[in-house]
Write a protein that holds these residues in place. Structure first.
Motif, PDB file in Angstrom:
ATOM      1  N   TYR A 116       0.805  -1.228   0.000  1.00  0.00           N
ATOM      2  CA  TYR A 116       0.000   0.000   0.000  1.00  0.00           C
ATOM      3  C   TYR A 116       0.836   1.274   0.000  1.00  0.00           C
ATOM      4  CZ  TYR A 116      -3.840  -3.155   1.021  1.00  0.00           C
ATOM      5  OH  TYR A 116      -4.754  -4.168   0.943  1.00  0.00           O
ATOM      6  N   ASP A 117       2.116   1.185  -0.257  1.00  0.00           N
ATOM      7  CA  ASP A 117       2.969   2.371  -0.277  1.00  0.00           C
ATOM      8  C   ASP A 117       3.097   2.894  -1.702  1.00  0.00           C
ATOM      9  OD1 ASP A 117       5.198   3.796   1.621  1.00  0.00           O
ATOM     10  OD2 ASP A 117       5.868   3.703  -0.468  1.00  0.00           O
ATOM     11  N   ASN A 118       2.637   4.123  -1.950  1.00  0.00           N
ATOM     12  CA  ASN A 118       2.625   4.674  -3.312  1.00  0.00           C
ATOM     13  C   ASN A 118       4.015   4.818  -3.903  1.00  0.00           C
ATOM     14  OD1 ASN A 118      -0.141   4.840  -3.195  1.00  0.00           O
ATOM     15  ND2 ASN A 118      -0.213   7.031  -2.769  1.00  0.00           N
ATOM     16  N   ALA A 119       5.033   5.006  -3.063  1.00  0.00           N
ATOM     17  CA  ALA A 119       6.396   5.178  -3.557  1.00  0.00           C
ATOM     18  C   ALA A 119       7.111   3.855  -3.780  1.00  0.00           C
ATOM     19  CB  ALA A 119       7.207   6.044  -2.586  1.00  0.00           C
ATOM     20  N   ASN A 120       6.584   2.774  -3.193  1.00  0.00           N
ATOM     21  CA  ASN A 120       7.201   1.443  -3.311  1.00  0.00           C
ATOM     22  C   ASN A 120       6.087   0.413  -3.475  1.00  0.00           C
ATOM     23  OD1 ASN A 120      10.217   2.091  -2.385  1.00  0.00           O
ATOM     24  ND2 ASN A 120       8.828   3.116  -0.938  1.00  0.00           N
ATOM     25  N   CYS A 121       5.425   0.452  -4.593  1.00  0.00           N
ATOM     26  CA  CYS A 121       4.227  -0.366  -4.810  1.00  0.00           C
ATOM     27  C   CYS A 121       4.602  -1.704  -5.439  1.00  0.00           C
ATOM     28  CB  CYS A 121       3.237   0.379  -5.696  1.00  0.00           C
ATOM     29  SG  CYS A 121       1.623  -0.431  -5.820  1.00  0.00           S
ATOM     30  N   GLY A 122       4.499  -2.764  -4.655  1.00  0.00           N
ATOM     31  CA  GLY A 122       4.855  -4.091  -5.146  1.00  0.00           C
ATOM     32  C   GLY A 122       6.338  -4.384  -5.060  1.00  0.00           C
ATOM     33  N   GLY A 123       7.153  -3.424  -4.658  1.00  0.00           N
ATOM     34  CA  GLY A 123       8.587  -3.584  -4.543  1.00  0.00           C
ATOM     35  C   GLY A 123       9.248  -2.230  -4.333  1.00  0.00           C
ATOM     36  N   CYS A 124      10.514  -2.277  -3.947  1.00  0.00           N
ATOM     37  CA  CYS A 124      11.229  -1.033  -3.657  1.00  0.00           C
ATOM     38  C   CYS A 124      11.353  -0.161  -4.906  1.00  0.00           C
ATOM     39  CB  CYS A 124      12.611  -1.359  -3.099  1.00  0.00           C
ATOM     40  SG  CYS A 124      12.574  -2.195  -1.502  1.00  0.00           S
ATOM     41  N   ASN A 125      11.106   1.145  -4.700  1.00  0.00           N
ATOM     42  CA  ASN A 125      11.301   2.168  -5.735  1.00  0.00           C
ATOM     43  C   ASN A 125      10.386   1.994  -6.950  1.00  0.00           C
ATOM     44  OD1 ASN A 125      13.442   3.319  -4.186  1.00  0.00           O
ATOM     45  ND2 ASN A 125      14.807   1.732  -4.980  1.00  0.00           N
ATOM     46  N   LYS A 126       9.268   1.293  -6.788  1.00  0.00           N
ATOM     47  CA  LYS A 126       8.270   1.163  -7.846  1.00  0.00           C
ATOM     48  C   LYS A 126       7.126   2.124  -7.524  1.00  0.00           C
ATOM     49  CE  LYS A 126       9.320  -3.684  -8.947  1.00  0.00           C
ATOM     50  NZ  LYS A 126       8.771  -5.074  -9.045  1.00  0.00           N
ATOM     51  N   ALA A 127       7.275   3.375  -7.924  1.00  0.00           N
ATOM     52  CA  ALA A 127       6.333   4.423  -7.532  1.00  0.00           C
ATOM     53  C   ALA A 127       5.143   4.491  -8.483  1.00  0.00           C
ATOM     54  CB  ALA A 127       7.045   5.773  -7.501  1.00  0.00           C
ATOM     55  N   CYS A 128       3.970   4.777  -7.928  1.00  0.00           N
ATOM     56  CA  CYS A 128       2.784   5.025  -8.747  1.00  0.00           C
ATOM     57  C   CYS A 128       2.856   6.452  -9.310  1.00  0.00           C
ATOM     58  CB  CYS A 128       1.512   4.857  -7.916  1.00  0.00           C
ATOM     59  SG  CYS A 128       1.256   3.171  -7.304  1.00  0.00           S
ATOM     60  N   VAL A 129       2.316   6.653 -10.490  1.00  0.00           N
ATOM     61  CA  VAL A 129       2.408   7.934 -11.193  1.00  0.00           C
ATOM     62  C   VAL A 129       1.210   8.816 -10.844  1.00  0.00           C
ATOM     63  CG1 VAL A 129       2.523   9.043 -13.460  1.00  0.00           C
ATOM     64  CG2 VAL A 129       3.683   6.853 -13.065  1.00  0.00           C
ATOM     65  N   GLY A 130       1.492  10.103 -10.668  1.00  0.00           N
ATOM     66  CA  GLY A 130       0.421  11.086 -10.469  1.00  0.00           C
ATOM     67  C   GLY A 130      -0.455  10.769  -9.276  1.00  0.00           C
ATOM     68  N   ASP A 131      -1.775  10.767  -9.523  1.00  0.00           N
ATOM     69  CA  ASP A 131      -2.742  10.533  -8.451  1.00  0.00           C
ATOM     70  C   ASP A 131      -3.086   9.057  -8.274  1.00  0.00           C
ATOM     71  OD1 ASP A 131      -2.940  13.236  -7.862  1.00  0.00           O
ATOM     72  OD2 ASP A 131      -4.545  13.553  -9.337  1.00  0.00           O
TER      73      ASP A 131
END
Length: 506
Positions: free
Chosen positions: A400-415
């Motif tokens: 549930y971390d927007n900056a590490n989604c599914g793994g480290c440093n995998k950030a979600c874009v925008g909103d």
């Protein structure tokens, strides 16, 4: 593109629930007034991510079992650092093992002494019970027997045969009296025999830092928080000799191993070094003994496993392979780890004799004796909870971390937001759709592109920014054209991008 199933008779319904997304093809315009999902950052986050310090308190028995079988496989040729060897050929023999060990936490504190002794009448005839293991990246992993989903019959148990193959074996179920033990005088036939011992009588230790006297069956208890041997110092053990079957009277000298000291201390290892992706580095002050590194690991769903790795004492370092650590828990993530570094010295004698007889077991007249001194340093590390990963030296909830989604440093874009390890929102949806149009949804996409009416409708519809515009595009369009257009939407929303486009399809 608008990810909405259309029909000729439901223009009002379409207008009420439409989501307009940034265009994913044909140059359609983006509408910034898109509907958004509610925040998912509070979902499923019952535990607070921990950070930094992996200095948990050691729990359980962090040193393995120093009072049990300290040598790994006592049935083989005892190695290590033998200082006494009479030169007798390694033929059939009985084996005695006397173990004196100390274990201490890497963070400091009192030492825990351990003393044990056991004697085997015939090494080649069984009774030593070597473990079944597999080798991964140079380290050993103990195997557990697995007799399949059906298991064994009620009168059987699952175990290993001499070839380390899992087989169902009969339980010895003869009704024996006091002072008797069940055994198999012949295969498949359980019987009773008198409970017999094989020992060396009373064991008295001379020259040790704490007083030690053991009687069969050699249980040891001490109120002293001290090592049972002095490093580099000589001591003796005297055996009174077995009263029945066992070793004859003997007196043998042994020398204590040097105490193990990790450097840097195990408790100062960085979080990512312990729980990251690379090998786990271990260093110690070099010596001349036999060093074994043991790591017990636990996964978030409580799968446990243990690996042992032999190291060169003189080198003073060893990188524990991450591959072996994860193999011990079937490739799962590591949520907790206990690490111990053990140095041993073995004094070996081959000139002892035995006496007496045992029912159904050969007693070899020649006896070998190995006296093992052992020093162990250990530390326990607490890792991340289930669904978390080590990112930048701290535990992160990658579900549930927007900056590490599914793994480290995998950030979600925008909103876009992270839910269950996947980014959900307009950006993720359109990125997935763009890939799908060239992949799994290519057939549906090509079918619409090849039909002039479908292509014209799509170009008109995706360029609209108002409901009136969309209604105008629907005028004069046949159901066949709508079906071709909807086939693309169904492929993206119901097949290829169900997670990424969650809440954005109608």
């Amino acid at each position: 593109m608008i990810y909405k199933h259309l029909s000729l008779s439901s223009a009002a319904l379409v207008a009420a629930s439409l989501f307009t997304l940034p265009a994913c093809k044909d140059g359609g315009s983006a509408d910034t007034d898109t509907a958004t999902e509610g925040s998912a950052t509070d979902a499923g986050t019952d535990s607070t991510p921990t950070s930094g310090s992996p200095t948990g308190n050691p729990t359980g028995d962090p040193t393995g079992d120093p009072t049990g079988d300290p040598t790994g496989d006592p049935t083989g040729d005892p190695t290590g650092d033998p200082t006494t060897d009479t030169g007798v050929d390694d033929g059939p023999h009985a084996l005695g093992t006397i173990f004196l060990g100390e274990s201490h936490p890497a963070a400091g504190g009192v030492t825990a002494p351990a003393v044990s002794a056991f004697f085997i009448p015939d090494v080649d005839g069984g009774g030593a019970g070597g473990a079944c293991t597999k080798t991964v990246a140079g380290c050993q992993i103990n195997l557990l027997p697995d007799c399949g989903g059906g298991g064994c019959n009620p009168d059987e148990y699952c175990g290993f045969n001499d070839s380390c193959k899992s087989v169902c074996q009969p339980i010895c179920d003869a009704q024996c009296g006091d002072g008797e033990v069940c055994y198999f005088p012949s295969p498949g036939n359980a019987g009773c025999k008198k409970l017999e011992s094989f020992d060396a009588g009373a064991l008295t230790f001379l020259g040790t830092p704490i007083p030690i006297t053991l009687f069969p069956p050699y249980g040891f208890m001490s109120d002293d928080n001290a090592s049972p041997f002095a490093p580099g110092a000589s001591a003796k053990v005297q055996a009174s000799g077995a009263s029945n079957a066992g070793f004859e009277k003997f007196e043998k000298e042994f020398t204590g191993t040097d105490f193990i000291q990790t450097s840097p201390k195990l408790d100062t290892l960085g979080f990512s070094a312990v729980f990251g992706n690379g090998p786990l580095p271990v260093k110690w002050t070099p010596g001349s003994g036999s060093v074994t590194i043991t790591a017990s690991v636990t996964s978030p769903n409580f799968t446990t496993g243990t690996i042992t790795c032999k190291a060169d004492d003189a080198s003073g370092k060893f990188d524990v392979p991450r591959e072996a650590l994860k193999a011990a828990i079937d490739g799962e993530d590591i949520s907790a780890l206990t690490l111990s570094v053990q140095r041993q010295r073995t004094d070996l004698y081959k000139d002892l004799t035995t006496k007496g007889q045992l029912t159904g077991i050969t007693v070899q007249p020649i006896g070998f004796l190995q006296i093992i001194t052992s020093s162990t340093e250990y530390h326990a590390f607490q890792g991340c909870d289930f669904g978390e990963a080590v990112c930048n030296e701290q535990c992160v909830d990658v579900q549930y971390d927007n900056a590490n989604c599914g793994g480290c440093n995998k950030a979600c874009v925008g909103d876009d937001t992270c839910e269950e390890g996947a980014c959900i929102g307009a950006n993720a949806c359109n990125a997935c759709a763009a890939d799908a149009e060239l992949g799994v949804c290519k057939g549906a996409n090509d079918a619409c592109a090849a039909d002039p009416a479908c292509k014209a409708f799509e170009k008109c519809f995706t360029a609209c920014g108002t409901q009136a515009c969309q209604d105008a595009c629907l005028e004069g369009v046949t159901q066949e054209t709508i079906d071709l257009y909807n086939a693309q939407i169904s492929c993206i929303c119901d097949n290829a991008c169900t997670t990424e486009c969650s809440g954005l399809c109608g």
